[in-house]
Design a protein around this motif. Sequence first.
Motif, mmCIF file in Angstrom:
data_model
loop_
_atom_site.group_PDB
_atom_site.id
_atom_site.type_symbol
_atom_site.label_atom_id
_atom_site.label_comp_id
_atom_site.label_asym_id
_atom_site.label_seq_id
_atom_site.Cartn_x
_atom_site.Cartn_y
_atom_site.Cartn_z
ATOM 1 N N GLY A 1 0.831 -1.194 0.000
ATOM 2 C CA GLY A 1 0.000 0.000 0.000
ATOM 3 C C GLY A 1 0.868 1.246 0.000
ATOM 4 O O GLY A 1 1.857 1.317 0.732
ATOM 5 N N TYR A 2 0.542 2.231 -0.846
ATOM 6 C CA TYR A 2 1.358 3.431 -0.923
ATOM 7 C C TYR A 2 0.489 4.661 -1.128
ATOM 8 O O TYR A 2 -0.464 4.659 -1.910
ATOM 9 C CB TYR A 2 2.368 3.365 -2.078
ATOM 10 N N SER A 3 0.852 5.723 -0.427
ATOM 11 C CA SER A 3 0.325 7.065 -0.672
ATOM 12 C C SER A 3 1.323 8.039 -0.080
ATOM 13 O O SER A 3 2.260 7.644 0.632
ATOM 14 C CB SER A 3 -1.052 7.254 -0.024
ATOM 15 N N ILE A 4 1.121 9.304 -0.342
ATOM 16 C CA ILE A 4 2.022 10.298 0.234
ATOM 17 C C ILE A 4 1.938 10.286 1.753
ATOM 18 O O ILE A 4 2.893 10.657 2.453
ATOM 19 C CB ILE A 4 1.745 11.695 -0.365
ATOM 20 N N GLN A 5 0.808 9.795 2.283
ATOM 21 C CA GLN A 5 0.677 9.676 3.733
ATOM 22 C C GLN A 5 1.694 8.681 4.297
ATOM 23 O O GLN A 5 2.182 8.855 5.415
ATOM 24 C CB GLN A 5 -0.749 9.255 4.110
ATOM 25 N N SER A 6 2.023 7.651 3.520
ATOM 26 C CA SER A 6 3.066 6.724 3.949
ATOM 27 C C SER A 6 4.382 7.462 4.156
ATOM 28 O O SER A 6 5.119 7.199 5.117
ATOM 29 C CB SER A 6 3.270 5.626 2.899
ATOM 30 N N GLU A 7 4.675 8.385 3.259
ATOM 31 C CA GLU A 7 5.900 9.162 3.368
ATOM 32 C C GLU A 7 5.880 10.074 4.592
ATOM 33 O O GLU A 7 6.903 10.272 5.254
ATOM 34 C CB GLU A 7 6.107 10.007 2.102
ATOM 35 N N VAL A 8 4.708 10.628 4.888
ATOM 36 C CA VAL A 8 4.563 11.463 6.082
ATOM 37 C C VAL A 8 4.916 10.663 7.332
ATOM 38 O O VAL A 8 5.640 11.142 8.219
ATOM 39 C CB VAL A 8 3.128 12.027 6.173
ATOM 40 N N GLU A 9 4.424 9.424 7.404
ATOM 41 C CA GLU A 9 4.711 8.588 8.569
ATOM 42 C C GLU A 9 6.186 8.208 8.631
ATOM 43 O O GLU A 9 6.759 8.075 9.727
ATOM 44 C CB GLU A 9 3.835 7.342 8.541
ATOM 45 N N ASP A 10 6.816 8.045 7.473
ATOM 46 C CA ASP A 10 8.252 7.741 7.454
ATOM 47 C C ASP A 10 9.056 8.924 7.991
ATOM 48 O O ASP A 10 10.008 8.747 8.770
ATOM 49 C CB ASP A 10 8.707 7.394 6.034
ATOM 50 N N ILE A 11 8.703 10.131 7.552
ATOM 51 C CA ILE A 11 9.375 11.328 8.064
ATOM 52 C C ILE A 11 9.198 11.415 9.575
ATOM 53 O O ILE A 11 10.144 11.704 10.314
ATOM 54 C CB ILE A 11 8.828 12.594 7.377
ATOM 55 N N ARG A 12 7.998 11.123 10.021
ATOM 56 C CA ARG A 12 7.718 11.191 11.458
ATOM 57 C C ARG A 12 8.605 10.225 12.233
ATOM 58 O O ARG A 12 9.120 10.559 13.311
ATOM 59 C CB ARG A 12 6.238 10.879 11.704
ATOM 60 N N ALA A 13 8.806 9.031 11.691
ATOM 61 C CA ALA A 13 9.642 8.034 12.367
ATOM 62 C C ALA A 13 11.084 8.527 12.494
ATOM 63 O O ALA A 13 11.729 8.331 13.541
ATOM 64 C CB ALA A 13 9.599 6.715 11.609
#
Length: 270
Positions: free
Chosen positions: A71-83
């Motif tokens: 599953g992919y969306s820009i929201q996935s990237e947001v969570e990665d940055i958060r991590a």
Amino acid sequence: MSTEPTYHTATSADGTEIAYYVQGSGPALVITHGSIATSDQWLPATAELSRDFTCYVFDRRGRARSGDNAGYSIQSEVEDIRAVIEAAGSGASLLGHSYGALCTLAYALQHEVEGALILFEPPLPVFGAVAGPKLEDYRAAIAAGDNARALEIALVEFVGLPAEAVPHVKQTPLWDAILPLAPTWTRELEQIDALGPDIDRYSVLSDKPTHLIGGTGTTPFLIESVRRLNRTIVGSTITELPDLDHFAHLADPAGFAGAVRQGVRTEVPS
């Protein structure tokens, strides 16, 4: 003298392992790279930036040392940055390049950025869809296993390079590095066009510490993205790097690092 990078991992919200390196000392600076790139592309720039910052540079999901998820969306990237920000600790500034700058903007719309927000040539659809119907040609080339043809399409149709410049790009070390990453660009182009033309959404970042960087030698829609964001985000500042382009961090690491330092000094006074 700047320290050598050390390598670590963080776990994103969906369980994906995100690899990152840490280099330098000083305030934390989390760097999100762009499309068809990895964290290694930032080593020349962080050799400069590490004199003033502790740089946290991660491989975005689906490439190099990081994992991926179906599953992919820009929201996935947001969570990665958060991590990665959680690993960096409080007070971190954020630097995003290209598609990574769009991911960083998406993060800033949802979360408080405690340091400065530095945006290097985000590919906003200021002149209409970035990929548009040509995305199907790109997708077909990827499906056929012809990554070289896909990149030729992208460089001319999406990035806006003149067709006669493509053979020159193929002769650079960059070409061999980006060729295997071509499939990862498909889903990112989909996300860029899905954003639509509404740049005004970013006005909510007005009067928050934001600095824009663009090269005057870059393609027209990229420098227009930088300038339009600067007008939209009231109180933001801008550095235009003379004659440099979308790869200013590689062509002139010292000059690029100076623009980042200027942004942090301007936006986050001591």
